[in-house]
Enzyme design. Structure first.
Site, PDB file in Angstrom:
ATOM      1  N   SER A   9       0.779  -1.248   0.000  1.00  0.00           N
ATOM      2  CA  SER A   9       0.000   0.000   0.000  1.00  0.00           C
ATOM      3  C   SER A   9       0.804   1.288   0.000  1.00  0.00           C
ATOM      4  CB  SER A   9      -0.960   0.018   1.199  1.00  0.00           C
ATOM      5  OG  SER A   9      -2.096  -0.767   0.925  1.00  0.00           O
ATOM      6  N   LYS A  12       0.236   3.902  -2.650  1.00  0.00           N
ATOM      7  CA  LYS A  12      -0.722   5.013  -2.574  1.00  0.00           C
ATOM      8  C   LYS A  12      -0.047   6.363  -2.393  1.00  0.00           C
ATOM      9  CE  LYS A  12      -4.444   2.062  -0.789  1.00  0.00           C
ATOM     10  NZ  LYS A  12      -3.844   0.867  -0.191  1.00  0.00           N
ATOM     11  N   SER A  69      -5.887   3.483   4.585  1.00  0.00           N
ATOM     12  CA  SER A  69      -5.333   2.858   3.379  1.00  0.00           C
ATOM     13  C   SER A  69      -6.401   2.157   2.553  1.00  0.00           C
ATOM     14  CB  SER A  69      -4.234   1.860   3.774  1.00  0.00           C
ATOM     15  OG  SER A  69      -3.455   1.490   2.676  1.00  0.00           O
ATOM     16  N   LYS A 182       2.917   6.466   5.108  1.00  0.00           N
ATOM     17  CA  LYS A 182       2.026   5.429   4.588  1.00  0.00           C
ATOM     18  C   LYS A 182       2.563   4.052   4.949  1.00  0.00           C
ATOM     19  CE  LYS A 182      -1.555   4.130   2.604  1.00  0.00           C
ATOM     20  NZ  LYS A 182      -1.442   3.092   3.656  1.00  0.00           N
TER      21      LYS A 182
END
Length: 209
Positions: A9, A12, A69, A182
């Site tokens: 993730s 992102k 997320s 993140k």
């Protein structure tokens, strides 16, 4: 730092960069309404349970990406911005090349596993540095909780609780100088992280693959 790996993730970070650049250019507004597609709603993993036909503000979807997320939220934003996830991914790869990323190839907007979806710690740092130029993101990435109000297809408020434990004062992983970033995880990638810390006017980016 230049070994291609599965990013999960932290992908992102690039999705958010394109969204923030679209907002700054006037092509997108925080108050724009996004309608969830069947494709976006079909995403697994971390999600906000977006429904097909559900309408949600761009700002709420951005917060869903930043805080929990949301895979579905990331795809919905990409589709809204470029017309399809495929077209959005083409923009992701084009922007990566512009930033000097030499070992990156994105296949989707959220980081769900695909053997052709890869990047490196160095390339992610380049993307993360560019994203940090957006002051709005700097404030949003530090949020640990967010509430998405009811929508046309959801009568209940969605309560989102952050996954970045370095921002959580009650976590054993809390780091007082962390300002956001993140997290990511898939079975294939393991745990991944792109995060920022700031002290005495110095900002550092750390990437773990």
């Amino acid at each position: 730092e230049h070994t291609p790996r599965e990013p999960a993730s932290v992908t992102k970070i690039m999705t958010l960069l394109l969204v923030m650049e679209a907002i700054d250019s006037g092509a997108l507004s925080y108050d724009d309404t996004v309608t969830g597609s069947a494709h976006a709603a079909s995403m697994g993993g971390s999600q906000i349970w977006l429904k097909e036909g559900e309408q949600m503000r761009v700002e709420d979807l951005i917060k869903a990406v930043c805080v929990v997320s949301g895979n579905d939220a990331a795809v919905a934003l990409g589709e809204h911005l470029a017309g399809s996830e495929e077209a959005f991914v083409a923009r992701m790869n084009e922007r990566a090349k512009e930033l000097g990323c030499t070992n990156t190839n994105f296949v989707n907007a959220n980081g769900l596993f695909d053997e052709n979806h890869y990047t490196t710690a160095h390339d992610m740092a380049l993307i993360a540095r560019e994203l940090l130029k957006h002051e709005e993101y700097r404030s949003m990435m530090s949020e640990t909780d967010y509430e998405i109000p009811p929508t046309n297809l959801q009568t209940e408020t969605r309560y989102l609780h952050g996954q970045h434990q370095m921002l959580n004062p009650n976590s054993i992983y809390y780091y007082k100088d962390a300002i956001g970033g993140k997290t990511g995880y898939t079975v294939e990638a393991g745990n991944t992280l792109v995060t920022y810390a700031e002290r005495d006017g110095l900002t550092l980016i750390a990437v773990v693959m």
